[in-house]
Design a protein around this motif. Structure first.
Motif, mmCIF file in Angstrom:
data_model
loop_
_atom_site.group_PDB
_atom_site.id
_atom_site.type_symbol
_atom_site.label_atom_id
_atom_site.label_comp_id
_atom_site.label_asym_id
_atom_site.label_seq_id
_atom_site.Cartn_x
_atom_site.Cartn_y
_atom_site.Cartn_z
ATOM 1 N N ARG A 169 1.297 -1.252 -0.154
ATOM 2 C CA ARG A 169 0.236 0.403 -0.103
ATOM 3 C C ARG A 169 0.842 1.181 -0.277
ATOM 4 N NH1 ARG A 169 -5.254 0.060 0.736
ATOM 5 N NH2 ARG A 169 -5.449 -2.170 0.659
ATOM 6 N N GLU A 184 -3.519 5.459 -0.514
ATOM 7 C CA GLU A 184 -4.822 4.417 0.410
ATOM 8 C C GLU A 184 -5.287 3.826 -0.264
ATOM 9 O OE1 GLU A 184 -7.302 5.940 2.253
ATOM 10 O OE2 GLU A 184 -6.189 7.236 2.797
ATOM 11 N N ARG A 185 -3.932 3.085 -2.097
ATOM 12 C CA ARG A 185 -4.502 2.066 -2.755
ATOM 13 C C ARG A 185 -3.181 0.986 -2.571
ATOM 14 N NH1 ARG A 185 -3.184 2.372 -7.809
ATOM 15 N NH2 ARG A 185 -1.755 4.322 -7.952
ATOM 16 N N GLU A 228 -8.764 -6.770 -3.872
ATOM 17 C CA GLU A 228 -8.638 -4.758 -2.702
ATOM 18 C C GLU A 228 -10.701 -5.275 -3.333
ATOM 19 O OE1 GLU A 228 -6.369 -1.220 -2.011
ATOM 20 O OE2 GLU A 228 -6.620 -1.661 -3.817
ATOM 21 N N ARG A 229 -10.984 -5.056 -4.547
ATOM 22 C CA ARG A 229 -12.145 -5.114 -4.869
ATOM 23 C C ARG A 229 -12.981 -6.376 -4.011
ATOM 24 N NH1 ARG A 229 -15.098 -5.298 -10.579
ATOM 25 N NH2 ARG A 229 -17.034 -5.615 -9.338
ATOM 26 N N LEU A 283 -11.892 -8.040 -1.717
ATOM 27 C CA LEU A 283 -11.806 -7.987 -0.029
ATOM 28 C C LEU A 283 -12.682 -7.095 0.738
ATOM 29 C CD1 LEU A 283 -8.200 -8.267 0.125
ATOM 30 C CD2 LEU A 283 -9.868 -9.402 1.185
ATOM 31 N N ARG A 284 -13.504 -5.817 -0.147
ATOM 32 C CA ARG A 284 -14.125 -5.162 -0.138
ATOM 33 C C ARG A 284 -15.657 -5.543 0.030
ATOM 34 N NH1 ARG A 284 -10.865 -1.178 -3.265
ATOM 35 N NH2 ARG A 284 -12.117 -1.376 -4.472
ATOM 36 N N GLN A 285 -16.118 -6.229 -0.930
ATOM 37 C CA GLN A 285 -17.375 -6.677 -1.616
ATOM 38 C C GLN A 285 -16.719 -7.929 0.249
ATOM 39 O OE1 GLN A 285 -16.773 -9.375 -4.596
ATOM 40 N NE2 GLN A 285 -19.176 -9.879 -4.912
ATOM 41 N N GLU A 294 -16.347 -7.919 3.050
ATOM 42 C CA GLU A 294 -16.940 -7.081 3.967
ATOM 43 C C GLU A 294 -17.725 -6.986 4.539
ATOM 44 O OE1 GLU A 294 -14.148 -3.943 4.035
ATOM 45 O OE2 GLU A 294 -12.548 -5.898 4.811
ATOM 46 N N THR A 295 -18.852 -6.808 3.289
ATOM 47 C CA THR A 295 -20.255 -6.307 3.294
ATOM 48 C C THR A 295 -20.999 -7.382 2.974
ATOM 49 O OG1 THR A 295 -20.002 -6.216 0.940
ATOM 50 C CG2 THR A 295 -19.691 -4.897 1.345
ATOM 51 N N HIS A 329 -15.997 -11.894 -9.827
ATOM 52 C CA HIS A 329 -16.600 -10.945 -8.397
ATOM 53 C C HIS A 329 -17.579 -10.886 -7.970
ATOM 54 C CE1 HIS A 329 -13.436 -8.298 -7.978
ATOM 55 N NE2 HIS A 329 -12.953 -8.027 -9.379
#
Length: 194
Positions: free
Chosen positions: A73, A76-77, A106-107, A109-111, A113-114, A168
């Motif tokens: 990182r 922020e990315r 990263e995408r 992982l964010r997905q 987390e929801t 995804h």
């Protein structure tokens, strides 16, 4: 729900930190994002990388740990990743790299987390299909370096995914494994026409 990222072996992390601190290692990596980074580079989100390289006739799979991957990182990315591997002498830095799997990881992982359930994130590579997935393991207490995909675990194909497999889109292992098995299993040879 939060993801329970398994702790990487301390020697694996040390090898990545040493490589990041080496101008030679960064320069020779041929990763422009590391060379042109403005600010400190930090290894985060250690993910064990498992290889799915054998399918049985029943479709059950055999996996093996190939190493640990750290997202590098800057701000922020994630701008790159670092791989480590286990050698007879212990953990060793393998390589830096960049490309579409960084943003895709990263995408995913964010997905994840929801999602309503907690998972332990891992990476699962299917070399026979040139495919990488985020493997969401349901047992958050298990050692990230061990285990096999359970039928209820989730696989999220990362982009670029093989033709016909949507990136995804989360799949239960029990749903996606038969598709992967069918694609990896060679077609039987037909007899010659007589």
């Amino acid at each position: 729900m939060p993801l329970h990222v398994p702790p990487a072996p301390a020697p694996a992390l040390r090898t990545v930190l040493t490589a990041l601190g080496s101008p030679t290692a960064v320069r020779e990596a041929r990763t422009p994002s590391l060379l042109h980074a403005q600010g400190p580079l930090t290894p985060e989100v250690p993910l064990p990388v498992h290889i799915l390289d054998r399918f049985t006739p029943a479709g059950a799979s055999s996996t093996r740990l190939a190493g640990w991957r750290f997202l590098i990182r800057c701000g922020e990315r994630a701008v790159a990743a670092a791989d480590t591997m286990l050698t007879p002498d212990g953990w060793a830095f393998s390589r830096f790299f960049e490309g579409p799997y960084i943003a895709s990881t990263e995408r995913a992982l964010r997905q994840a987390e929801t999602m309503s359930q907690s998972y332990q994130p891992r990476l699962l590579s299917v070399p026979g299909l040139y495919m990488l997935t985020l493997w969401l393991h349901g047992d958050c207490t298990e050692d990230g370096a061990t285990g096999h995909p359970a039928a209820t675990d989730i696989l999220v194909p990362l982009a670029p995914a093989p033709p016909g497999i949507a990136p995804h889109r989360p799949h239960r292992v029990a749903e996606l494994l038969p598709v992967l098995t069918h694609r990896v299993t060679p077609a039987p040879l037909l007899g010659s026409p007589a």
